[in-house]
Design an enzyme around this catalytic site. Structure first.
Site, PDB file in Angstrom:
ATOM      1  N   ASN A 114       0.836  -1.192   0.000  1.00 38.96           N
ATOM      2  CA  ASN A 114       0.000   0.000   0.000  1.00 38.96           C
ATOM      3  C   ASN A 114       0.881   1.256   0.000  1.00 38.96           C
ATOM      4  OD1 ASN A 114      -2.302   1.726   0.306  1.00 38.96           O
ATOM      5  ND2 ASN A 114      -3.356   0.041   1.337  1.00 38.96           N
ATOM      6  N   HIS A 117      21.862   3.772  12.507  1.00 36.49           N
ATOM      7  CA  HIS A 117      23.097   4.517  12.726  1.00 36.49           C
ATOM      8  C   HIS A 117      23.873   3.917  13.891  1.00 36.49           C
ATOM      9  CE1 HIS A 117      21.869   7.587   9.911  1.00 36.49           C
ATOM     10  NE2 HIS A 117      20.681   7.589  10.488  1.00 36.49           N
ATOM     11  N   LYS A 150      12.049  -8.100  17.334  1.00 40.25           N
ATOM     12  CA  LYS A 150      12.489  -9.496  17.443  1.00 40.25           C
ATOM     13  C   LYS A 150      11.720 -10.329  16.433  1.00 40.25           C
ATOM     14  CE  LYS A 150      13.608  -9.221  22.324  1.00 40.25           C
ATOM     15  NZ  LYS A 150      13.337  -9.706  23.670  1.00 40.25           N
ATOM     16  N   GLY A 160      -0.992  -1.298   8.727  1.00 37.59           N
ATOM     17  CA  GLY A 160      -0.577   0.076   8.499  1.00 37.59           C
ATOM     18  C   GLY A 160       0.230   0.667   9.643  1.00 37.59           C
TER      19      GLY A 160
END
Length: 176
Positions: free
Chosen positions: A73, A103, A154, A130
């Site tokens: 979507n 990062h 996880k 969503g």
């Protein structure tokens, strides 16, 4: 041995591919050309019956392998410094983020554009609701459902449900 790997995000070849992927994503998102051709140029592989609505953003694109009969979507964000493997008959809701990299935690490494990450796999018949976020190194097992807004850190066994966003705050320890 860790399943996570590090890399320098400022390597010139990676910067060039990011620019190319950004242009392909913009063309797909704005319907500027034949989408099937753009998908072949962007993704590592695309199966039969692939459908994608609205906007999409990929960091590189080439590390994304899409199976048959996959639906994505609008407004998906796919940070694919490592492989994103999407099985067959997978549904991905709007505003989903799949992130294979992050990062560095160390300040100096972060300043030098060091990142770390691991592949993400969505096995066959997975449904991602969503606004869900899938973090590096996660595998979502066959037939599983990830509920809207979930943050998945996880791996999830086959035929399971993951619901809700559970976050914890930890102090950030930095040496400056």
């Amino acid at each position: 041995m860790s399943k996570f790997f590090s890399f320098n995000a400022a390597e010139p070849d990676l910067v060039d591919r990011r620019k190319a992927a950004r242009d392909l994503c913009a063309s797909i998102s704005h319907g500027l050309a034949d989408r099937a051709s753009l998908y072949r140029d962007l993704f590592g592989s695309v199966g039969e019956g692939f459908e994608q609505w609205g906007g999409i953003f990929c960091e590189f694109g080439w590390n994304i392998k899409i199976g048959d009969n996959v639906f994505i979507n609008a407004n998906g964000v796919f940070l694919d410094a490592f492989d994103i493997n999407i099985g067959n008959h997978v549904f991905i809701g709007p505003n989903v983020g799949i992130y294979t990299s992050n990062h560095a935690k160390d300040l100096e490494q972060r300043r030098n554009y060091m990142e770390w990450g691991a592949p993400v796999t969505l096995e066959d018949d997975v449904w991602i609701g969503g606004g869900a976020i899938i973090l590096p190194g996660v595998t979502i097992g066959k037939g599983s459902i990830v509920g809207a807004g979930a943050v998945v850190a996880k791996s999830v066994p086959a035929c399971s449900k993951v619901l809700g966003a559970r976050s914890q705050v930890y102090p950030l320890v930095m040496e400056i």
